[in-house]
Design a protein around this motif. Sequence first.
Motif, PDB file in Angstrom:
ATOM      1  N   PRO A 372      27.490  12.788  35.261  1.00  0.00           N
ATOM      2  CA  PRO A 372      27.879  11.816  34.243  1.00  0.00           C
ATOM      3  C   PRO A 372      29.357  11.933  33.851  1.00  0.00           C
ATOM      4  O   PRO A 372      29.914  11.006  33.279  1.00  0.00           O
ATOM      5  CB  PRO A 372      26.973  12.173  33.054  1.00  0.00           C
ATOM      6  CG  PRO A 372      26.571  13.584  33.273  1.00  0.00           C
ATOM      7  CD  PRO A 372      26.561  13.802  34.752  1.00  0.00           C
ATOM      8  N   ASN A 373      30.001  13.044  34.181  1.00  0.00           N
ATOM      9  CA  ASN A 373      31.410  13.235  33.814  1.00  0.00           C
ATOM     10  C   ASN A 373      32.382  12.937  34.943  1.00  0.00           C
ATOM     11  O   ASN A 373      33.556  12.692  34.710  1.00  0.00           O
ATOM     12  CB  ASN A 373      31.664  14.688  33.378  1.00  0.00           C
ATOM     13  CG  ASN A 373      30.696  15.137  32.311  1.00  0.00           C
ATOM     14  OD1 ASN A 373      30.315  14.341  31.458  1.00  0.00           O
ATOM     15  ND2 ASN A 373      30.291  16.382  32.377  1.00  0.00           N
ATOM     16  N   CYS A 374      31.878  13.013  36.188  1.00  0.00           N
ATOM     17  CA  CYS A 374      32.764  12.871  37.339  1.00  0.00           C
ATOM     18  C   CYS A 374      32.150  11.878  38.318  1.00  0.00           C
ATOM     19  O   CYS A 374      30.943  11.731  38.364  1.00  0.00           O
ATOM     20  CB  CYS A 374      32.942  14.201  38.072  1.00  0.00           C
ATOM     21  SG  CYS A 374      33.218  15.613  37.001  1.00  0.00           S
ATOM     22  N   SER A 375      32.993  11.227  39.130  1.00  0.00           N
ATOM     23  CA  SER A 375      32.428  10.328  40.127  1.00  0.00           C
ATOM     24  C   SER A 375      32.099  11.117  41.384  1.00  0.00           C
ATOM     25  O   SER A 375      32.792  11.055  42.382  1.00  0.00           O
ATOM     26  CB  SER A 375      33.406   9.202  40.432  1.00  0.00           C
ATOM     27  OG  SER A 375      34.680   9.719  40.712  1.00  0.00           O
ATOM     28  N   LEU A 388      23.887  20.660  40.133  1.00  0.00           N
ATOM     29  CA  LEU A 388      25.134  21.209  39.621  1.00  0.00           C
ATOM     30  C   LEU A 388      26.322  20.352  40.046  1.00  0.00           C
ATOM     31  O   LEU A 388      26.378  19.889  41.178  1.00  0.00           O
ATOM     32  CB  LEU A 388      25.294  22.594  40.239  1.00  0.00           C
ATOM     33  CG  LEU A 388      25.887  23.692  39.387  1.00  0.00           C
ATOM     34  CD1 LEU A 388      24.873  24.113  38.334  1.00  0.00           C
ATOM     35  CD2 LEU A 388      26.229  24.885  40.278  1.00  0.00           C
ATOM     36  N   CYS A 389      27.257  20.149  39.112  1.00  0.00           N
ATOM     37  CA  CYS A 389      28.521  19.513  39.492  1.00  0.00           C
ATOM     38  C   CYS A 389      29.504  20.634  39.816  1.00  0.00           C
ATOM     39  O   CYS A 389      29.792  21.468  38.972  1.00  0.00           O
ATOM     40  CB  CYS A 389      29.071  18.646  38.373  1.00  0.00           C
ATOM     41  SG  CYS A 389      30.726  18.027  38.746  1.00  0.00           S
ATOM     42  N   HIS A 390      30.022  20.658  41.051  1.00  0.00           N
ATOM     43  CA  HIS A 390      30.935  21.736  41.460  1.00  0.00           C
ATOM     44  C   HIS A 390      32.327  21.563  40.871  1.00  0.00           C
ATOM     45  O   HIS A 390      33.174  22.419  41.020  1.00  0.00           O
ATOM     46  CB  HIS A 390      31.010  21.823  42.984  1.00  0.00           C
ATOM     47  CG  HIS A 390      29.762  22.402  43.597  1.00  0.00           C
ATOM     48  ND1 HIS A 390      29.554  22.475  44.936  1.00  0.00           N
ATOM     49  CD2 HIS A 390      28.653  22.942  43.020  1.00  0.00           C
ATOM     50  CE1 HIS A 390      28.373  23.033  45.187  1.00  0.00           C
ATOM     51  NE2 HIS A 390      27.803  23.310  44.035  1.00  0.00           N
ATOM     52  N   GLY A 393      31.048  21.682  36.282  1.00  0.00           N
ATOM     53  CA  GLY A 393      30.041  22.642  35.857  1.00  0.00           C
ATOM     54  C   GLY A 393      28.816  22.024  35.193  1.00  0.00           C
ATOM     55  O   GLY A 393      27.933  22.730  34.737  1.00  0.00           O
ATOM     56  N   TYR A 394      28.759  20.687  35.150  1.00  0.00           N
ATOM     57  CA  TYR A 394      27.605  20.015  34.539  1.00  0.00           C
ATOM     58  C   TYR A 394      26.312  20.423  35.243  1.00  0.00           C
ATOM     59  O   TYR A 394      26.261  20.538  36.465  1.00  0.00           O
ATOM     60  CB  TYR A 394      27.797  18.490  34.612  1.00  0.00           C
ATOM     61  CG  TYR A 394      26.600  17.702  34.152  1.00  0.00           C
ATOM     62  CD1 TYR A 394      26.417  17.411  32.802  1.00  0.00           C
ATOM     63  CD2 TYR A 394      25.648  17.250  35.074  1.00  0.00           C
ATOM     64  CE1 TYR A 394      25.310  16.695  32.381  1.00  0.00           C
ATOM     65  CE2 TYR A 394      24.539  16.530  34.658  1.00  0.00           C
ATOM     66  CZ  TYR A 394      24.370  16.258  33.317  1.00  0.00           C
ATOM     67  OH  TYR A 394      23.270  15.559  32.906  1.00  0.00           O
ATOM     68  N   LYS A 395      25.258  20.662  34.442  1.00  0.00           N
ATOM     69  CA  LYS A 395      23.967  21.060  35.004  1.00  0.00           C
ATOM     70  C   LYS A 395      22.885  20.078  34.592  1.00  0.00           C
ATOM     71  O   LYS A 395      22.907  19.579  33.470  1.00  0.00           O
ATOM     72  CB  LYS A 395      23.559  22.423  34.439  1.00  0.00           C
ATOM     73  CG  LYS A 395      24.113  23.592  35.187  1.00  0.00           C
ATOM     74  CD  LYS A 395      23.574  24.869  34.580  1.00  0.00           C
ATOM     75  CE  LYS A 395      24.537  25.999  34.845  1.00  0.00           C
ATOM     76  NZ  LYS A 395      24.302  27.139  33.995  1.00  0.00           N
TER      77      LYS A 395
END
Length: 651
Positions: A372-375, A388-390, A393-395
């Motif tokens: 939701p924070n990054c494309s 996980l967003c590498h 760090g979103y989980k």
Amino acid sequence: MKVPILIPNIFNHPFTYETSLKLKLGDYVIVPFGKSEVTGIVWDEFEKNRNKSFAIKKVLKKLDVPSLKKNTIKFLNWFSEYNMIPRGMALKLLLLSSKAIEKISSEPYEQFKVNIKKNKIVLSKEQKSCLKKMNISNQKFRVHVLQGTTGSGKTMVYFEALKEIINKGFQGLILLPEIGLTGQFQKKFIEFFGFKPAVWHSGITKKSKEIIWSGIANDKIKVVIGARSSLFLPFKKLGLIIVDEEHDQSYKQDEGVTYNARDMAVARASFENIPINLITAVPSIETYDNVKKGKYSLSKLDQRYLNASLPNYEIINLNNSKLNSQSWISKETIEKVNFHLKKKDQVLFFLNRRGFSPHVLCKKCFTSYSCPNCSINLVYHKKKQNLLCHYCGYKALLDRDCTKEGHCEFIFSGPGVERISEEVKKIFPLKKTTIFSSDTMNKKSSEDVLEKIINNEIQILIGTQLISKGFHFPSLNCIVVVDIDLSSQGHDLRGAEKNLQLYHQLSGRAGRTGKPATVYFQTYNLDTKMITDITNRNPDIFLDKELEIRRKNNLPPFQRFIAMIITGGNERELEKEAYKFKNFIERAVVGKVLGPVSAPIFRLKRKFRVRLLIRGHKSLKVQKSLAEIIKKFKFPTGMKLTVDVDPINFN
Ligand SMILES: [Zn+2]
Ligand SMILES: [Zn+2]
């Protein structure tokens, strides 16, 4: 008397203070600043346009720390100009948590006491001749490149060079990529020298940092092995810098204060007027270019330890040996691996992807899981049981309802190391396996696992590029590159160079004890030229070709690039502002302004990102002109500009 004092903050100039103390250039002092008291250093010039409406305050105290050398001050000034960083921020890199450390009792230094013991290490004829070439210098600035195949004993050569410098009473600095700062390297050091080096990286305790900082400033500690930030330690008597694995891209600091530690090490050596050695198996394009131009001298180590030969390469054509669905290891590969396992060879399956699957979507509603924070897609980590967003760090948990009737039905698209590991376990159920990635190897227990790998108690590894970084696994004689096609994707100007480095490093892990070793590449691509190119015994052939491409296309190292990223919360406003900014700076910058374009990762940490690129000559004029004009442009609140000189990543 009035003195200029530089303070570790966002200002680009020193502040003027009044003092009755006897102060000289480089002295550490405590001064009042706003409502607080801060450490500062007596700088080499006054603030140019001093704001007369501020009252001049008094220096409170001089600290009992050996003053900073004039050459180091000059280096910091240049560093800040080159990288377009305020002088105060450059100083912050040198000071510890904005504070200098006054003398601590000398007891803690004892553990680093220089006590060179005799070792049984004898240099080969080839090593000796490299050392001789390296030592042709009268302690003045020069750059020497030691190029040698992995496993050819480069470390012993530069250890010898360092020993001579220490014996002359100088301090030495060995820079390593952060990941190389393992126990394995320290052990090697102690085996050779017989004493403990000071080890410096982001993970050491605050107390250790204070001891090392002070020991370096007071010349009580002679050798530091450190990650990039150790370059800013206040050495009193620096005599030699060594940059090991000089080609490693992790020398580039990408976030916050951006700089390339390898290039800055060369600059620091030049300001200190001392020699510097760059060590590598395959030089970076920049270094290779400097050798060709004769700016850097070169020596080469071609023989591998115990005359071990480099591994063979074999291509496994997946068009002939079809994979089953949800499977990534071909029948042909399994036969090859079995052949190696029978000989008690250790096997590595290489895939540069962490987690289980890089892309998860639902069969019913077709939604894919993205951050939701990054494309960017979320990566499924099966062991951790989350997505996980590498990047930020979103989980998230893998449970979602898409219909009123119930849960989503998930499809996992493509493999990560966890998934390959599952397949490997099914194919070779009797073998011990382990995953070698930053998710599994950054723990306390990893020393244990390392020991088991070294002793061949674990027969099969499944690893990411972490494994390519300097580890010595004696039984590793078979590497399977699961998906080489993955490496040729992307539009990075350094893509080809990165691949060359990666696969050279990787194959350097194999066949280290003289047994024959093979690297297998699984590919669907019928044109295997890329593989033959990057696996050529003589990397110069590839580097020459690559240099020619760069020259033709006006790319670094022939031109200077400066990347600028503007970030903001509102997509449309951001785009408008980016064009305004471009028009504003275009007339003043000594260079061409390209863009703006959406960044490849358009949204990161909830902000939209737009990129501009400046291409100019390799001259400080580019930075100066840009710094001058940027100052005059005001971005609306919520928008932010970051500048990256000599960018490496174009995310
Ligand atoms: Zn994210
Ligand atoms: Zn669904």
